[in-house]
Write a protein that holds these residues in place. Structure first.
Motif, PDB file in Angstrom:
ATOM      1  N   ARG A  32      38.333  18.016  59.975  1.00 13.40           N
ATOM      2  CA  ARG A  32      36.999  17.540  59.582  1.00 13.40           C
ATOM      3  C   ARG A  32      35.814  18.042  60.173  1.00 13.40           C
ATOM      4  NH1 ARG A  32      37.263  13.489  56.162  1.00 13.40           N
ATOM      5  NH2 ARG A  32      39.352  12.895  57.269  1.00 13.40           N
ATOM      6  N   GLU A  33      35.911  17.892  61.286  1.00 17.95           N
ATOM      7  CA  GLU A  33      34.687  18.158  62.102  1.00 17.95           C
ATOM      8  C   GLU A  33      34.078  19.760  62.049  1.00 17.95           C
ATOM      9  OE1 GLU A  33      32.367  17.465  66.678  1.00 17.95           O
ATOM     10  OE2 GLU A  33      34.525  17.030  66.365  1.00 17.95           O
ATOM     11  N   ALA A  34      35.181  20.454  62.075  1.00 20.25           N
ATOM     12  CA  ALA A  34      35.074  21.993  61.855  1.00 20.25           C
ATOM     13  C   ALA A  34      34.433  22.286  60.543  1.00 20.25           C
ATOM     14  CB  ALA A  34      35.932  22.833  62.120  1.00 20.25           C
ATOM     15  N   SER A  35      34.918  21.642  59.551  1.00 25.95           N
ATOM     16  CA  SER A  35      34.603  21.505  58.164  1.00 25.95           C
ATOM     17  C   SER A  35      33.157  21.160  57.835  1.00 25.95           C
ATOM     18  CB  SER A  35      35.755  21.032  57.179  1.00 25.95           C
ATOM     19  OG  SER A  35      37.137  21.436  57.300  1.00 25.95           O
ATOM     20  N   HIS A  36      33.080  20.169  58.559  1.00 25.29           N
ATOM     21  CA  HIS A  36      31.569  19.581  58.122  1.00 25.29           C
ATOM     22  C   HIS A  36      30.637  20.629  58.587  1.00 25.29           C
ATOM     23  CE1 HIS A  36      32.663  15.232  57.495  1.00 25.29           C
ATOM     24  NE2 HIS A  36      33.069  15.858  56.757  1.00 25.29           N
ATOM     25  N   VAL A  37      30.827  21.321  59.941  1.00 31.12           N
ATOM     26  CA  VAL A  37      29.739  22.407  60.436  1.00 31.12           C
ATOM     27  C   VAL A  37      29.754  23.599  59.140  1.00 31.12           C
ATOM     28  CG1 VAL A  37      29.305  23.972  62.387  1.00 31.12           C
ATOM     29  CG2 VAL A  37      30.166  21.647  62.772  1.00 31.12           C
ATOM     30  N   ALA A  38      30.864  23.812  58.931  1.00 34.44           N
ATOM     31  CA  ALA A  38      30.908  24.912  57.797  1.00 34.44           C
ATOM     32  C   ALA A  38      30.014  24.330  56.630  1.00 34.44           C
ATOM     33  CB  ALA A  38      32.060  25.160  57.441  1.00 34.44           C
ATOM     34  N   ARG A  39      30.239  23.358  55.962  1.00 30.48           N
ATOM     35  CA  ARG A  39      29.639  22.716  54.918  1.00 30.48           C
ATOM     36  C   ARG A  39      27.931  22.637  55.190  1.00 30.48           C
ATOM     37  NH1 ARG A  39      29.763  16.379  55.243  1.00 30.48           N
ATOM     38  NH2 ARG A  39      28.449  16.809  56.914  1.00 30.48           N
TER      39      ARG A  39
END
Length: 269
Positions: free
Chosen positions: A36-43
């Protein structure tokens, strides 16, 4: 440049990713939070890219700014040196289906551009993309983008524990056909987590591939809809893929994880 303190995926130096594991991983709660943390940075990087889309901006400028942002969040741009890819993100304009390499081309009024961002952080990759209009996009182009976004939304709504993976392709394929669009069969969604790409493969066209979704499985859905023929031609750069007939394409993508009751879309704003 990437600061030495930032974790790098295994392929960062060699360009060669590890062999895909045959089994589909089931993530623990702690692993989901890292994803989720990696995905939020991508988002957030994708949102920054959206804010830069305007007439006169080059795709190289977008890439450089997103590179800086990802690094500022202690992430690594997953595309960089993945099988030798030379940039931090992919930027695909108009009839480029996927994997466009950012360059000095300036965006012009009426273009639309897909920005595809993947971030590696704390040992996990998060992946997302969207297509944005530049200035005034004609009605046919606007409808294509809207339909592709809706196809992704419908596919996500159909997902959940016990649902066959083929439901994704059945949903997208039938919807695209009803509007007269074709769906790329050459490019797929994929499992994601500690590996950038892994099983399962997610087909966006009508198919009967085996396998069902189970809690803890993480994957991307990233349909590409085209105005004409969806077959692609790869350029000599080894990456850029354009439509065979020059027709325009659009793509939208989210990373999601299956839960006990449905799915959690990790790259959603």
């Amino acid at each position: 440049s990437i600061p030495a303190c930032i974790d790098r995926p295994p392929y960062a130096k060699t360009g060669q990713p590890p062999t895909w594991p045959l089994e589909i991983p089931s993530l623990s709660e702690e692993q989901v939070e890292r994803l989720r943390e990696a995905s939020h940075v991508a988002r957030d990087a994708l949102a920054l890219g959206k804010s830069m889309v305007r007439v006169g901006v080059t795709t190289a400028e977008i890439d450089a700014e997103l590179h800086r942002f990802i690094v500022s969040q202690n992430g690594y741009p997953s595309c960089l040196n993945y099988m030798g890819f030379p940039k931090a993100v992919c930027t695909s304009v108009n009839n480029v289906i996927a994997h466009g390499i950012p360059d000095s081309r300036q965006l012009v009024d009426g273009d639309f551009i897909n920005i595809d961002v993947t971030v590696y952080k704390h040992g996990f990759h998060g992946d997302t993309s969207a297509t944005f209009g530049v200035g005034h996009v004609d009605d046919k182009g606007a409808r294509l983008m809207q339909a592709t976004q809706e196809a992704l939304d419908l596919a996500i709504q159909a997902c959940g524990p016990g649902v066959p993976f083929s439901t994704i392709g059945q949903t997208i394929g039938a919807f695209a056909q009803s509007l007269g669009y074709s769906v790329s069969e050459e490019l797929t969604g994929h499992g994601i987590g500690q590996d950038f790409h892994q099983n399962p493969l997610i087909y966006h066209h009508i198919n009967d591939e085996p396998g069902v979704m189970l809690p803890g499985m993480a994957f991307t859905i990233e349909p590409i809809l085209c105005q004409g023929v969806a077959r692609g031609i790869q350029w000599p750069d080894g990456w850029t893929i354009t439509t065979e007939d020059g027709g325009r394409s659009a793509q939208y993508e989210h990373t999601l994880v299956v839960t006990d009751t449905g799915v959690d879309v990790l790259t959603e704003i």
